[in-house]
Design an enzyme around this catalytic site. Structure first.
Site, PDB file in Angstrom:
ATOM      1  N   TYR A 164       0.955  -1.298   0.040  1.00 34.64           N
ATOM      2  CA  TYR A 164      -0.120   0.116   0.198  1.00 34.64           C
ATOM      3  C   TYR A 164       0.915   1.180  -0.321  1.00 34.64           C
ATOM      4  CZ  TYR A 164      -3.017   3.867   1.335  1.00 34.64           C
ATOM      5  OH  TYR A 164      -3.610   4.968   1.148  1.00 34.64           O
ATOM      6  N   ARG A 208       1.956   8.456  13.136  1.00 35.55           N
ATOM      7  CA  ARG A 208       1.590   9.790  13.739  1.00 35.55           C
ATOM      8  C   ARG A 208       0.200   9.920  13.691  1.00 35.55           C
ATOM      9  NH1 ARG A 208       2.658  14.727  10.106  1.00 35.55           N
ATOM     10  NH2 ARG A 208       0.862  13.792   9.311  1.00 35.55           N
ATOM     11  N   ARG A 221     -10.419   3.833   6.563  1.00 36.11           N
ATOM     12  CA  ARG A 221      -9.732   2.638   6.517  1.00 36.11           C
ATOM     13  C   ARG A 221      -8.707   2.900   7.662  1.00 36.11           C
ATOM     14  NH1 ARG A 221      -7.807   2.845   1.299  1.00 36.11           N
ATOM     15  NH2 ARG A 221      -8.071   5.258   1.552  1.00 36.11           N
ATOM     16  N   PHE A 281      15.277  19.702  -1.142  1.00 34.81           N
ATOM     17  CA  PHE A 281      14.072  19.273  -1.215  1.00 34.81           C
ATOM     18  C   PHE A 281      13.699  18.118  -0.971  1.00 34.81           C
ATOM     19  CE2 PHE A 281      11.460  16.708  -4.498  1.00 34.81           C
ATOM     20  CZ  PHE A 281      10.074  17.272  -4.307  1.00 34.81           C
TER      21      PHE A 281
HETATM   22  C1  IN0 Z   1       6.414  14.237  -1.574  1.00 35.06           C
HETATM   23  C2  IN0 Z   1       7.292  14.060  -0.596  1.00 35.06           C
HETATM   24  C3  IN0 Z   1       8.821  13.933  -1.007  1.00 35.06           C
HETATM   25  C4  IN0 Z   1       9.490  15.135  -0.964  1.00 35.06           C
HETATM   26  C5  IN0 Z   1      10.835  14.903  -1.476  1.00 35.06           C
HETATM   27  C6  IN0 Z   1      11.398  13.779  -2.048  1.00 35.06           C
HETATM   28  C7  IN0 Z   1      10.517  12.628  -2.029  1.00 35.06           C
HETATM   29  C8  IN0 Z   1      11.037  11.383  -2.411  1.00 35.06           C
HETATM   30  C9  IN0 Z   1      10.352  10.095  -2.435  1.00 35.06           C
HETATM   31  C10 IN0 Z   1       8.787  10.460  -1.952  1.00 35.06           C
HETATM   32  C11 IN0 Z   1       8.481  11.582  -1.527  1.00 35.06           C
HETATM   33  C12 IN0 Z   1       9.252  12.723  -1.646  1.00 35.06           C
HETATM   34  O1  IN0 Z   1       7.285  14.893   0.460  1.00 35.06           O
HETATM   35  C13 IN0 Z   1       5.891  15.433   0.927  1.00 35.06           C
HETATM   36  C14 IN0 Z   1       6.031  16.516   2.061  1.00 35.06           C
HETATM   37  C15 IN0 Z   1       4.693  17.441   2.123  1.00 35.06           C
HETATM   38  O2  IN0 Z   1       3.860  17.292   1.546  1.00 35.06           O
HETATM   39  N1  IN0 Z   1       4.817  17.927   3.829  1.00 35.06           N
HETATM   40  C16 IN0 Z   1       3.680  18.649   4.036  1.00 35.06           C
HETATM   41  C17 IN0 Z   1       3.009  18.017   5.209  1.00 35.06           C
HETATM   42  C18 IN0 Z   1       1.739  17.275   5.067  1.00 35.06           C
HETATM   43  O3  IN0 Z   1       1.558  16.578   6.166  1.00 35.06           O
HETATM   44  O4  IN0 Z   1       1.142  17.304   4.144  1.00 35.06           O
HETATM   45  C19 IN0 Z   1       4.022  20.077   4.302  1.00 35.06           C
HETATM   46  O5  IN0 Z   1       3.067  20.969   4.027  1.00 35.06           O
HETATM   47  O6  IN0 Z   1       5.171  20.487   4.517  1.00 35.06           O
HETATM   48  C20 IN0 Z   1       4.931  14.356   1.119  1.00 35.06           C
HETATM   49  O7  IN0 Z   1       4.477  14.328   2.392  1.00 35.06           O
HETATM   50  N2  IN0 Z   1       4.597  13.836   0.063  1.00 35.06           N
HETATM   51  C21 IN0 Z   1       4.936  14.081  -1.253  1.00 35.06           C
HETATM   52  C22 IN0 Z   1       3.791  14.115  -2.153  1.00 35.06           C
HETATM   53  C23 IN0 Z   1       4.220  14.391  -3.383  1.00 35.06           C
HETATM   54  C24 IN0 Z   1       5.636  14.532  -3.884  1.00 35.06           C
HETATM   55 CL1  IN0 Z   1       6.026  15.149  -5.272  1.00 35.06          CL
HETATM   56  C25 IN0 Z   1       6.619  14.561  -2.688  1.00 35.06           C
HETATM   57  C26 IN0 Z   1       3.586  12.735   0.201  1.00 35.06           C
HETATM   58  C27 IN0 Z   1       3.820  11.242   0.297  1.00 35.06           C
HETATM   59  C28 IN0 Z   1       2.508  10.451   0.540  1.00 35.06           C
HETATM   60  C29 IN0 Z   1       4.664  11.004   1.560  1.00 35.06           C
HETATM   61  C30 IN0 Z   1       4.519  10.790  -0.895  1.00 35.06           C
END
Ligand code: IN0
Length: 315
Positions: A164, A208, A221, A281
């Site tokens: 998942y 968390r 879920r 980043f």
């Molecule tokens: C992310 C990731 C992310 C950033 C950098 C490198 C990555 C490499 C692999 C996978 C994910 C990576 O980072 C964000 C962070 C984020 O959105 N933080 C929010 C806090 C929140 O709780 O929403 C903030 O406001 O700071 C992330 O959590 N995800 C994410 C989504 C798309 C992209 Cl392009 C990058 C979501 C997830 C599900 C963990 C992949």
């Protein structure tokens, strides 16, 4: 108010505000890009700033990738959408991003605004280079298909949990590695390491958010795998009751230890990055995640209130 009582957090917050101001001047002038960056800021708080520090082409691609994924997430999460409506939308989403006339209203607050104005995201997507478009399309297709599987299936085993998390976060790692590579600044990272980057972030969120998820009405879920929690309780809800504190904390520590399996891969992934903006980043969310793991470990408060990192502490 929170920051003023913690003087050491004032400087980082001022730095963040200054960075925010500098960055607002670099956004392309058209309406769809203004919408995209405005939305990004609304749905992702501090992370929007980090995206905006990437080089210009990569920044636009990541901004759209992020919004496409948030939209997909909004569909997945909306418990008001019947399954028979939801499944085809998730499975076909990778086609909808090419069509500015497509839209589907769901979600709440900023997420609903994103869904209702999704045409702006499509129009901006169509302006990206082919290499970026292909990567975003493929990841959206695979993620939508994986989400559709898990709409109808519970996370039972640790293998399910890994699968998942692969669909909703590991694939994001694959996508980002391809975007970095397409920009020409990085070697293409291995799938294993890219996957771990996403899994570590996602598993930390799942840990968390125990209380938030378990108290949601209607109960959404749950993502804590039965294979882990069943060692400590008969029902996952039982962990939130005070009389089960000791077992709850043992279960929590088991979950955190499971997440930490990915930390080594994450360090290896990040140490191979060449460009400093790309490194930041990637590193900022990882630092947030490791900080959250540290805060959660052995901490019964995870079952009492929501444990969140303060912003000033992250910089
Ligand atoms: C992310 C990731 C992310 C950033 C950098 C490198 C990555 C490499 C692999 C996978 C994910 C990576 O980072 C964000 C962070 C984020 O959105 N933080 C929010 C806090 C929140 O709780 O929403 C903030 O406001 O700071 C992330 O959590 N995800 C994410 C989504 C798309 C992209 Cl392009 C990058 C979501 C997830 C599900 C963990 C992949």
């Amino acid at each position: 108010m929170g920051a003023l009582s913690r003087p050491e957090e004032v400087a980082p917050l001022v730095k963040m505000a200054a960075a925010a101001w500098r960055i607002r001047r670099q956004i392309p002038p058209q309406e769809h890009w203004a919408f995209a960056y405005d939305m990004l800021q609304k749905v992702s708080r501090s992370f929007a700033l980090v995206i905006q520090q990437l080089g210009p082409d990569l920044r636009n691609a990541v901004c759209i990738f992020y919004l496409v994924l948030r939209a997909l997430d909004t569909v997945e999460d909306d418990t008001g959408v019947p399954t028979e409506v939801k499944l085809p939308i998730l499975q076909e989403f990778y086609r909808h991003i090419y069509n500015p006339d497509w839209h589907f209203s769901c979600g709440r607050g900023h997420y609903r605004v994103l869904m209702d104005n999704f045409r702006h995201v499509s129009i901006a997507f169509l302006e990206l280079d082919q290499g970026y478009q292909n990567a975003i399309e493929e990841i959206t297709r695979r993620m939508g298909a994986g989400m559709a599987i898990y709409i109808c299936k519970e996370v039972e085993t640790v293998d399910d949990y890994n699968e998942y998390c692969h669909y909703v976060a590991g694939l994001v790692g694959y996508g980002l590695s391809r975007l970095f590579h397409a920009t020409g600044t990085e070697d293409l990272a291995s799938d294993q390491l890219s996957n771990s980057m996403g899994l570590f972030l996602q598993k930390t969120n799942i840990i968390r958010d125990y209380l938030e998820d378990i108290n949601e009405i209607p109960r959404c879920r749950m993502f804590w795998p039965r294979e882990i929690w069943s060692k400590y309780a008969d029902e996952l809800e039982d962990l939130k009751y005070e009389e089960n504190s000791e077992r709850a904390v043992q279960c929590l520590n088991d979950m955190v230890t499971n997440a930490l399996i990915h930390a080594e891969d994450c360090l290896q992934y990040m140490s191979a990055l060449k460009d400093n903006a790309n490194f930041r980043f990637c590193a900022i969310p990882q630092i947030m995640a490791i900080g959250t793991c540290a805060q959660c470990y052995n901490n019964v408060q995870v079952f009492r209130r929501v444990v969140k990192m303060r912003r000033g502490k992250t910089n």
